[in-house]
Design an enzyme around this catalytic site. Structure first.
Site, PDB file in Angstrom:
ATOM      1  N   HIS C 129      15.796   0.358  -1.726  1.00  0.00           N
ATOM      2  CA  HIS C 129      14.362   0.665  -1.783  1.00  0.00           C
ATOM      3  C   HIS C 129      13.930   1.191  -0.409  1.00  0.00           C
ATOM      4  O   HIS C 129      14.502   0.798   0.603  1.00  0.00           O
ATOM      5  CB  HIS C 129      13.638  -0.634  -2.130  1.00  0.00           C
ATOM      6  CG  HIS C 129      12.175  -0.501  -2.416  1.00  0.00           C
ATOM      7  ND1 HIS C 129      11.219  -0.373  -1.432  1.00  0.00           N
ATOM      8  CD2 HIS C 129      11.497  -0.494  -3.590  1.00  0.00           C
ATOM      9  CE1 HIS C 129      10.017  -0.315  -1.997  1.00  0.00           C
ATOM     10  NE2 HIS C 129      10.149  -0.368  -3.302  1.00  0.00           N
ATOM     11  N   ASP C 206      17.495  -7.727   0.862  1.00  0.00           N
ATOM     12  CA  ASP C 206      16.213  -7.385   0.257  1.00  0.00           C
ATOM     13  C   ASP C 206      16.171  -8.127  -1.081  1.00  0.00           C
ATOM     14  O   ASP C 206      16.777  -7.711  -2.065  1.00  0.00           O
ATOM     15  CB  ASP C 206      16.119  -5.871   0.060  1.00  0.00           C
ATOM     16  CG  ASP C 206      14.897  -5.476  -0.753  1.00  0.00           C
ATOM     17  OD1 ASP C 206      14.159  -6.369  -1.227  1.00  0.00           O
ATOM     18  OD2 ASP C 206      14.679  -4.261  -0.925  1.00  0.00           O
ATOM     19  N   GLN C 209      13.688  -8.264  -5.765  1.00  0.00           N
ATOM     20  CA  GLN C 209      13.969  -8.418  -7.192  1.00  0.00           C
ATOM     21  C   GLN C 209      14.908  -9.604  -7.446  1.00  0.00           C
ATOM     22  O   GLN C 209      14.853 -10.221  -8.507  1.00  0.00           O
ATOM     23  CB  GLN C 209      14.607  -7.137  -7.757  1.00  0.00           C
ATOM     24  CG  GLN C 209      13.780  -5.873  -7.606  1.00  0.00           C
ATOM     25  CD  GLN C 209      12.516  -5.839  -8.467  1.00  0.00           C
ATOM     26  OE1 GLN C 209      12.399  -6.558  -9.463  1.00  0.00           O
ATOM     27  NE2 GLN C 209      11.560  -5.025  -8.078  1.00  0.00           N
ATOM     28  N   LYS C 232       5.846 -10.190  -7.115  1.00  0.00           N
ATOM     29  CA  LYS C 232       6.852  -9.866  -8.126  1.00  0.00           C
ATOM     30  C   LYS C 232       7.432 -11.118  -8.767  1.00  0.00           C
ATOM     31  O   LYS C 232       8.423 -11.060  -9.498  1.00  0.00           O
ATOM     32  CB  LYS C 232       7.981  -9.035  -7.495  1.00  0.00           C
ATOM     33  CG  LYS C 232       7.546  -7.635  -7.089  1.00  0.00           C
ATOM     34  CD  LYS C 232       8.732  -6.812  -6.626  1.00  0.00           C
ATOM     35  CE  LYS C 232       8.342  -5.689  -5.696  1.00  0.00           C
ATOM     36  NZ  LYS C 232       7.780  -4.517  -6.363  1.00  0.00           N
ATOM     37  N   CYS C 372      10.258   4.380  -5.313  1.00  0.00           N
ATOM     38  CA  CYS C 372      10.502   4.138  -3.885  1.00  0.00           C
ATOM     39  C   CYS C 372      11.985   4.094  -3.572  1.00  0.00           C
ATOM     40  O   CYS C 372      12.453   3.255  -2.790  1.00  0.00           O
ATOM     41  CB  CYS C 372       9.831   2.847  -3.420  1.00  0.00           C
ATOM     42  SG  CYS C 372       8.052   2.909  -3.536  1.00  0.00           S
TER      43      CYS C 372
HETATM   44  C1  LIG Z   1      14.103  -3.874  -4.313  1.00  0.00           C
HETATM   45  C2  LIG Z   1      12.754  -3.824  -3.689  1.00  0.00           C
HETATM   46  N1  LIG Z   1      12.631  -3.928  -2.359  1.00  0.00           N
HETATM   47  C3  LIG Z   1      11.444  -3.923  -1.731  1.00  0.00           C
HETATM   48  C4  LIG Z   1      10.273  -3.786  -2.434  1.00  0.00           C
HETATM   49  C5  LIG Z   1       8.986  -3.750  -1.671  1.00  0.00           C
HETATM   50  O1  LIG Z   1       8.159  -4.812  -1.996  1.00  0.00           O
HETATM   51  P1  LIG Z   1       6.635  -4.814  -1.555  1.00  0.00           P
HETATM   52  O2  LIG Z   1       6.064  -3.492  -1.976  1.00  0.00           O
HETATM   53  O3  LIG Z   1       6.048  -5.941  -2.315  1.00  0.00           O
HETATM   54  O4  LIG Z   1       6.589  -5.006  -0.082  1.00  0.00           O
HETATM   55  C6  LIG Z   1      10.343  -3.658  -3.831  1.00  0.00           C
HETATM   56  C7  LIG Z   1       9.140  -3.505  -4.667  1.00  0.00           C
HETATM   57  O5  LIG Z   1       8.416  -2.549  -4.601  1.00  0.00           O
HETATM   58  C8  LIG Z   1      11.603  -3.688  -4.471  1.00  0.00           C
HETATM   59  O6  LIG Z   1      11.708  -3.578  -5.794  1.00  0.00           O
END
Ligand SMILES: Cc1ncc(COP(=O)(O)O)c(C=O)c1O
Ligand SMILES: Cc1ncc(COP(=O)(O)O)c(C=O)c1O
Lengths: 416, 144, 416, 144
Positions: C129, C206, C209, C232, C372
């Protein structure tokens, strides 16, 4: 919703909007005199957030379905409300952040880190909150810049006598509190803006107390950035804002990277989205922004002139009543028009924590400590102060309760 | 009235006229204590004569509870053996944690320190009373 | 509160806890298949936050009155809940942040900036991401370190063939998604942890998920840091967490400065509070942390084994049903046990945004776009994908609705 | 049924067989358009013969609406004078913003573009239809 504008006498009606003000603390009706630390929330704000989660919750931007569109509209709508509240020329002058502290750090890392070098100077005052001191110390470590300070004078105002000497080509940033959370002192923003202009320095205003407590027209203020937060202006925790001049935002690098803030991402290089999204990496505090929007709606319905007038009234009354208590010393300007509603004091040799405990037993919530202003505590030569602070729902009855409890403290500590 | 119980005369007396106040030039042990939540500070110097606390000096800034507790503690442990100190420490911690109406405090053993039992009813303030003791703990642990 | 543990068949009962699942979108009952973007919130979470504001709101720490004590207990209590949820050894292994993105940036700026130099390397995968790519690009700019990548293989798994070659003394940080938000792929954390150990590199996972969708024991995972967020996993926006090994936290500098994170502040130098507060500058997202605590309570009551089992069930079913639709291509592992519940797909030449619009009209919320993960889109050689993603409340009926709507899309686009 | 109205055959035809596709080696004007919200991209080259658009080439990636809109636009403006382009642009914007049941669309003037009027009912997608036009705007503004 309350109908604007309220008559002066009707401000007490507002209390019904605040569920927590109907509760008790230690068996006594809660007298909440700690609004400078965080404010209580009217039902209108709580309902806006609850409704968001019950009707419209989805991740914002990029969503091609109706719910995501609705969430985006409420989120961006809140940005518009906050922008109008501070009289910004456009919504894109408002970046949503985690709070005042986060807003200041964003400027420190996003602007300071990229524009400062060895020997450059940042000018602060000795009344600043840690939030407007520590980020600059961190940036100095990274860049070799140095901090210089304007002192506080005997009347608890920023002493400008030495200003001219400090204004030269080394000066790059001036950080000033718009309103001190300890002294109530209103910072001399206009004078500092003029000084900064003469050497092309930027001015960042810590608006944590200023924005909630007075009518503000941020573009007219003349500063480059103003940081403020929702939770000190009837809004929720978890969200704040950074107002900035468009040209300064263009000069600023994103402090955080991630989703939402990009135009394109390659394996080794990326490009940024337009302001303000460039500075909003990741899923933003969506419900919190919605609550922030509801809070500025609530304040606008009262009218910020009215908010300020009430603050002057209640602060005058408090200063007067506190003066009746022997051995009580107030730290801050005596003129209610030159200050906000945070009133710091000490009572003889009674330590502020002892005072807070005694008041707590009477249901009165005040803060005792260094108020995140340790440099100022050293200037005042006290380890801590007690602080009562007011907001739109504060009443003279509450001030009276405070004063009686202080007499009780005198008795307990055997002060004749 | 519980506030009267908290701010008993003996506490205010120790607060206003702290015993064993000051510092030592050549301490055998030293520790600084700090309560990050309220900013109270204690600085503590000790000398020993064998197993016995021969001198203890304390300086600090803070509320009546932390400063009185420090003064009372200094009074009590001065001249004690390490074992006696440990024993008193245990009793003090016990006093601060037992339920009200629980075990009686042995005033003979605790002396002035017994006056601090009112603090139990103010949970926010227990850390204030504890601060000198955790600082003492640290100083002693340095020694061993 | 729901009673743990629920029988497998009873998961559908959960739907009553989610007010938004009772609403309509475009006149059709809402079929929410976008939990990977953000999850909906059960009343238990909304009530916990509302109750906080109505009964206990005050600024945390330092408050000497009962209300502030109560607020502090709820906030720190939430930290304890999150810590237990991930099986941390102590609450101080949990730093509250603004979200996953913020957590990763905190490590990038707090650890990376201070431990990386010219020629050092950060290893990522091409399925990351943006939140686990862009912060490292920013740190590379500051330090002269460089990024290297592990590719994705034909089965949409991280290709480890080239790993050995990349593991040498230049390697300082490995960043890996615990579960891809696009492919569903579970990242090979254990293998990378072992590789990192051999050269004393650190591993940051990370977990955006991973943590919401599977039972996790973070200390046992072997990584040094794990980033995740509340929104999430049934919690509110505006808050997330960074789990870290105590010894790594000690090596890490605060990324932001301000109140709450200090021990002492002088005019020119300051010292820091202990972990975790050292990393929590300013007023934290208090109500949001409380909501986060309520969310992990809710998930624990279901049981994370059950959450994972349901996810495997519903994902199996979805993969099966989607395979019936001609010209539909799924991007991600075929084995439901090797993946999470985010299912990306394309349908012939129908652009994902067109798909999303068509589904939207049927009340079905899916995401369409690059999610993203632009580098991954280039690997997959598509400008975008459509993505359906599931959570505890997802039903096979909802999958059926999705599949019928895809047939409708075929008709509209004239696919025979 | 409104989805049928949105995805009319003429739109799908332009989507699948975009007219004036490609780029020019020596364009008189060029612009890149990008919708950050959905990632749609348009790249546009123009040559002029005096005041007249002599050639227009477009390449892009995106949804049926943005790509069809680009193809239809290219068809329409090719050979037009600048004034005629501006006029068409104004009409297109008008078509996308007027209320349903409002002013009738002049199909004779709009040609295939009239097929995009269904987009109005899908506010999220209006930006898709607009993208080629805002990109054209930018290319033209470069020229003057
Ligand atoms: C795998 C992963 N990493 C990072 C993020 C970033 O999370 P956030 O936007 O809540 O900071 C997300 C979700 O958008 C994600 O699915
Ligand atoms: C003057 C001033 N500046 C900055 C802050 C920091 O605000 P926050 O803690 O909401 O980030 C505060 C409040 O604590 C304040 O009163």
């Amino acid at each position: 919703m309350i109908d604007p504008p309220l008559e002066r006498v009707d401000l007490s009606r507002l209390r019904d909007d605040f569920p927590i003000l109907q509760t008790e603390m230690n068996g006594r009706p809660l007298v909440y005199l700690d609004s400078a630390a965080t404010t209580q929330k009217p039902v209108q704000v709580l309902d806006a957030m609850d409704a968001y989660y019950r009707e419209a919750n989805a991740n914002v931007h990029r969503g091609a379905y109706a719910l995501a569109q609705e969430a985006t509209e409420r989120y961006e709508g809140a940005r518009g409300k906050v922008a109008r509240f501070v009289n910004a020329d456009s919504s894109s002058e408002i970046v949503f952040t985690r709070g005042t502290t986060s807003s200041i750090n964003m400027v420190a890392y996003g602007w300071g880190l990229h524009h400062l070098g060895e020997g450059d100077r940042i000018l602060l005052t000795t009344m600043e909150h840690h939030a407007n001191v520590v980020p600059w110390q961190l940036i100095c470590r990274h860049t070799g810049a140095e901090l210089v300070y304007l002192p506080i004078d005997a009347d608890y105002m920023v002493d400008l006598a030495g200003l001219d000497e400090l204004v030269d080509s080394r000066l790059k940033i001036i950080g000033i509190s718009g309103m001190s959370n300890v002294l109530g002192t209103i910072g001399p923003v206009a004078v500092l803006v003029e000084a900064a202009r003469s050497v092309d320095a930027i001015v960042i205003v810590d608006g944590a107390q200023m924005v909630p407590h007075s009518p503000v027209d941020l573009p007219a203020l003349g500063a480059d950035f103003v940081a403020f937060g929702a939770h000190k202006m009837l809004g929720p925790t978890g969200v704040g804002a950074l107002w900035g001049r468009p040209e300064r935002f263009e000069e600023m690098e994103p402090a955080e990277g991630g989703g939402e803030m990009i135009r394109d991402v390659g394996l080794h290089e990326s490009s940024w989205a337009d302001v303000p999204h460039k500075f909003e990496a990741g899923t933003p505090p969506i419900a919190e922004a919605v609550g922030f929007g509801a809070a500025v709606d609530y304040l606008s319905a009262i009218g910020m002139d009215e908010v300020r007038r009430h603050e002057i009234d209640i602060t005058s009354y408090a200063l007067q009543r506190l003066a009746e208590v022997p051995d009580l010393k107030v730290y801050g300007p005596v003129d209610p028009a030159a200050r906000g509603g945070a009133v710091s004091f000490t009572l003889a040799d009674v330590h502020p924590h002892d005072l807070a405990t005694i008041l707590d037993q009477e249901g009165i919530a005040i803060r005792a400590g260094h108020h995140c202003a340790k440099p100022l505590m050293r200037v005042l030569d006290v380890p801590a102060t007690a602080r009562a602070s007011f907001y739109v729902h504060s009443t003279t009855d509450e001030v009276d309760a405070l004063v009686s409890a202080l007499w009780e403290a005198r008795r307990l500590f055997g002060l004749a | 009235m519980s506030l009267d119980q908290l701010y008993r005369e003996v506490i205010l007396d120790h607060y206003r006229s702290p015993r064993h106040s000051g510092s030592l030039e050549h301490p055998d042990a030293h520790a600084d204590g700090h309560n990050p939540l309220c900013g109270d500070e204690i600085s503590l110097d000790l000398t020993f004569d064998g197993d016995r606390v021969s001198d203890i000096r304390i300086s600090g800034r803070g509320c009546s509870i932390s400063q009185a507790s420090a003064s009372m503690m200094a009074n009590a442990v001065s001249g004690m053996t390490l074992d006696e100190v440990r024993d008193l420490e245990r009793r003090f911690k016990e006093m601060m944690s037992i339920e009200e109406g629980g075990e009686e405090i042995d005033v003979k053993v605790m002396g002035d320190l017994a006056a601090l039992q009112g603090v139990r009813r103010f949970p926010v303030r227990i850390k204030c009373a504890d601060l000198p003791w955790t600082t003492l703990d640290e100083a002693l642990s340095q020694r061993s």
